[in-house]
Design a protein around this motif. Structure first.
Motif, PDB file in Angstrom:
ATOM      1  N   PRO A  96       0.813  -1.225   0.000  1.00  0.00           N
ATOM      2  CA  PRO A  96       0.000   0.000   0.000  1.00  0.00           C
ATOM      3  C   PRO A  96       0.843   1.271   0.000  1.00  0.00           C
ATOM      4  CG  PRO A  96      -0.893  -1.588   1.553  1.00  0.00           C
ATOM      5  CD  PRO A  96       0.451  -2.110   1.130  1.00  0.00           C
ATOM      6  N   GLU A 119       2.318   1.789  -3.499  1.00  0.00           N
ATOM      7  CA  GLU A 119       1.313   2.276  -4.445  1.00  0.00           C
ATOM      8  C   GLU A 119       0.993   3.750  -4.185  1.00  0.00           C
ATOM      9  OE1 GLU A 119      -0.984  -1.734  -5.874  1.00  0.00           O
ATOM     10  OE2 GLU A 119      -1.955  -0.559  -4.291  1.00  0.00           O
ATOM     11  N   LYS A 120       0.942   4.136  -2.930  1.00  0.00           N
ATOM     12  CA  LYS A 120       0.692   5.542  -2.609  1.00  0.00           C
ATOM     13  C   LYS A 120       1.857   6.408  -3.047  1.00  0.00           C
ATOM     14  CE  LYS A 120      -0.453   8.636   1.226  1.00  0.00           C
ATOM     15  NZ  LYS A 120      -0.715   8.727   2.699  1.00  0.00           N
ATOM     16  N   ASN A 145     -11.353  -9.656  -1.506  1.00  0.00           N
ATOM     17  CA  ASN A 145     -11.118  -8.221  -1.361  1.00  0.00           C
ATOM     18  C   ASN A 145     -10.205  -8.001  -0.151  1.00  0.00           C
ATOM     19  OD1 ASN A 145     -11.730  -5.390  -2.101  1.00  0.00           O
ATOM     20  ND2 ASN A 145     -12.582  -5.342  -0.039  1.00  0.00           N
ATOM     21  N   PRO A 151      -7.668  -4.945   0.576  1.00  0.00           N
ATOM     22  CA  PRO A 151      -6.981  -3.708   0.182  1.00  0.00           C
ATOM     23  C   PRO A 151      -5.546  -3.599   0.681  1.00  0.00           C
ATOM     24  CG  PRO A 151      -9.214  -3.244   0.926  1.00  0.00           C
ATOM     25  CD  PRO A 151      -8.955  -4.686   1.239  1.00  0.00           C
ATOM     26  N   GLU A 152      -5.232  -4.231   1.808  1.00  0.00           N
ATOM     27  CA  GLU A 152      -3.870  -4.154   2.336  1.00  0.00           C
ATOM     28  C   GLU A 152      -2.872  -4.922   1.474  1.00  0.00           C
ATOM     29  OE1 GLU A 152      -5.257  -5.542   6.123  1.00  0.00           O
ATOM     30  OE2 GLU A 152      -4.474  -3.756   7.097  1.00  0.00           O
ATOM     31  N   GLY A 177      -2.966  -4.409  -1.842  1.00  0.00           N
ATOM     32  CA  GLY A 177      -2.808  -3.585  -3.030  1.00  0.00           C
ATOM     33  C   GLY A 177      -3.956  -3.639  -4.009  1.00  0.00           C
ATOM     34  N   ALA A 178      -3.797  -2.889  -5.094  1.00  0.00           N
ATOM     35  CA  ALA A 178      -4.860  -2.726  -6.090  1.00  0.00           C
ATOM     36  C   ALA A 178      -5.298  -4.056  -6.694  1.00  0.00           C
ATOM     37  CB  ALA A 178      -4.393  -1.779  -7.200  1.00  0.00           C
ATOM     38  N   THR A 210      -8.252  -5.467  -4.894  1.00  0.00           N
ATOM     39  CA  THR A 210      -9.443  -4.632  -4.696  1.00  0.00           C
ATOM     40  C   THR A 210     -10.297  -4.584  -5.943  1.00  0.00           C
ATOM     41  OG1 THR A 210      -8.248  -2.610  -5.338  1.00  0.00           O
ATOM     42  CG2 THR A 210      -8.303  -3.167  -2.993  1.00  0.00           C
ATOM     43  N   ARG A 211      -9.950  -5.378  -6.935  1.00  0.00           N
ATOM     44  CA  ARG A 211     -10.718  -5.421  -8.172  1.00  0.00           C
ATOM     45  C   ARG A 211     -12.003  -6.185  -7.968  1.00  0.00           C
ATOM     46  NH1 ARG A 211      -9.503  -2.442 -12.571  1.00  0.00           N
ATOM     47  NH2 ARG A 211     -10.183  -4.127 -13.906  1.00  0.00           N
TER      48      ARG A 211
END
Length: 243
Positions: free
Chosen positions: A197, A200-201, A227, A229-230, A232-233, A236-237
């Motif tokens: 994360p 990515e940020k 799902n 999110p921790e 990464g992207a 989260t799709r």
């Protein structure tokens, strides 16, 4: 309970896997079996030896007894150095020996790019230049456009496994480019899961790392979408709806 199986060469960043298991949820189990690394060297001959059928077959019985539903060879260099066709043959051999769906980290990157609908990628490789270029060639064979390859020149998995956050972020920033839609970190010996994360940020784009995509690939083989999110992207799709 979904049980995921992984063949992991040696001992470098295997602690990424229990971390991923914790982030995925209580109904997913991650079973990891260590395979014989052989010579720890980022050279074509040594990497081919690491991924030899004999070394991989040795760990499959333990995974079968654990009741896993799919298995992934958790090694990028030990598959993409075989080339596109050779890596396919390697995976077919694993699937046949295991009696279940199989894949490898190299194909996990290709499938993950398809999942997030990205083609233009930058490669941040721990490997020497020649090995990093072979990974880029593999990605191109899978339909990706490689905007650039940056290599740190690391020569062993042990060296990559000793890296911390400072070295990881320095490599990622050096490899990134405005043209790239995503950044790829292809070494399963590199600890990355705790930092995805933040990476990515920092870069403002999806970051795909070897251990992350390896677990995602095994989930894909078992028809699971999680799902998380921790992670990464990629995690989260929304599931792709087949029409």
């Amino acid at each position: 309970m979904t049980a995921l199986g992984f063949l992991y060469p040696g001992h470098s960043a295997e602690d990424d896997y229990p971390r991923i298991e914790q982030l995925l949820g209580s109904d997913i189990r991650v079973d990891l079996v260590h395979t014989d690394l052989g010579e720890d060297a980022y050279r074509v001959d040594a990497l081919r030896g690491t991924g030899s059928p004999e070394r991989l077959a040795a760990g499959l019985e333990e995974l079968r007894l654990a009741g896993v539903e799919a298995v992934v060879w958790a090694c990028a260099g030990g598959s993409f150095v075989l080339g596109w066709d050779g890596a396919h043959e390697q995976v077919r051999g694993i699937a046949l020996a295991a009696g279940m769906p199989a894949s490898s980290t190299s194909f996990a990157f290709v499938h993950a790019l398809q999942e997030i609908e990205v083609r233009r990628v930058a490669v941040a490789a721990t490997y020497p230049d020649d090995i990093a270029r072979l990974f880029a060639d593999f990605l191109r064979a899978g339909g990706a456009e490689v905007t650039g390859v940056h290599s740190s020149g690391t020569v062993t998995a042990a060296e990559a496994g000793a890296w911390g956050e400072r070295e990881l972020f320095a490599l990622a920033r050096a490899a990134d480019s405005p043209e790239a839609q995503a950044l790829l970190l292809p070494d399963t010996a590199l600890h990355t899961v705790a930092h995805i994360p933040a990476l990515e940020k920092d870069l403002g784009k999806p970051v795909l790392t070897a251990n992350q995509v390896t677990v995602w690939e095994c989930l894909r083989l078992t028809d699971r979408r999680v799902n998380a999110p921790e992670l990464g992207a990629l995690f989260t799709r929304e599931p792709v709806v087949q029409v």
